[in-house]
Enzyme design. Sequence first.
Site, PDB file in Angstrom:
ATOM      1  N   GLY A   1       0.791  -1.227   0.000  1.00 58.59           N
ATOM      2  CA  GLY A   1       0.000   0.000   0.000  1.00 58.59           C
ATOM      3  C   GLY A   1       0.821   1.274   0.000  1.00 58.59           C
ATOM      4  N   HIS A   2       2.152   1.179   0.091  1.00 57.75           N
ATOM      5  CA  HIS A   2       3.019   2.376   0.232  1.00 57.75           C
ATOM      6  C   HIS A   2       4.238   2.254  -0.660  1.00 57.75           C
ATOM      7  CE1 HIS A   2       5.446   5.509   2.288  1.00 57.75           C
ATOM      8  NE2 HIS A   2       4.288   5.958   2.709  1.00 57.75           N
ATOM      9  N   PHE A   3       4.226   2.459  -1.800  1.00 56.13           N
ATOM     10  CA  PHE A   3       3.137   2.635  -2.757  1.00 56.13           C
ATOM     11  C   PHE A   3       3.343   1.552  -3.805  1.00 56.13           C
ATOM     12  CE2 PHE A   3       4.435   6.759  -1.060  1.00 56.13           C
ATOM     13  CZ  PHE A   3       3.265   7.224  -0.505  1.00 56.13           C
TER      14      PHE A   3
ATOM     15  N   VAL B   1       8.206   2.795  -1.338  1.00 55.62           N
ATOM     16  CA  VAL B   1       9.072   3.563  -0.437  1.00 55.62           C
ATOM     17  C   VAL B   1       8.749   3.118   0.985  1.00 55.62           C
ATOM     18  CG1 VAL B   1       9.650   5.873   0.421  1.00 55.62           C
ATOM     19  CG2 VAL B   1       9.102   5.559  -1.996  1.00 55.62           C
TER      20      VAL B   1
END
Length: 144
Positions: free
Chosen positions: A47-49, A54
């Site tokens: 989810g990041h990203f 990152v």
Amino acid sequence: MLDIKKIKEILPHRYPFLLVDRVISVEEGKKVTAIKNVTANEEFFNGHFPEYPVMPGVLIVEALAQTSGIAMMQSEANKGKIGLFAGIDGCRFKRQVVPGDQLLLEAEITRMRGAIAKAKVKATVEGDLVCEAEIMFALSDLPQ
């Protein structure tokens, strides 16, 4: 040097929140240097990203806090305790951390009075500064 088995004996954290893979040096009760290998399979990259992975800055800080916890627990007086995150000062991020990076995590205990401890922390990748801060902890007994 401490392997993951020894780290699990010191820290209560477990997957997916155990963010220290290996301890490479220890100055008893004072300083610890550890490693976090950042892989493409880290849960947080979902989810990041997804298109631009990152490592979240808060997880870099958590890895530094866990490294500090290992340093604090090297002191005989702190065996069976846990360092609870109580505050942070001067936190700065200088570089992104991406899959394939190896974080070098350094924590030096600068103050330990009663139930309060402070640590000066720094994370680097290949010698480049990623993050630095001063973290404060409240020491508490682990429930039996």
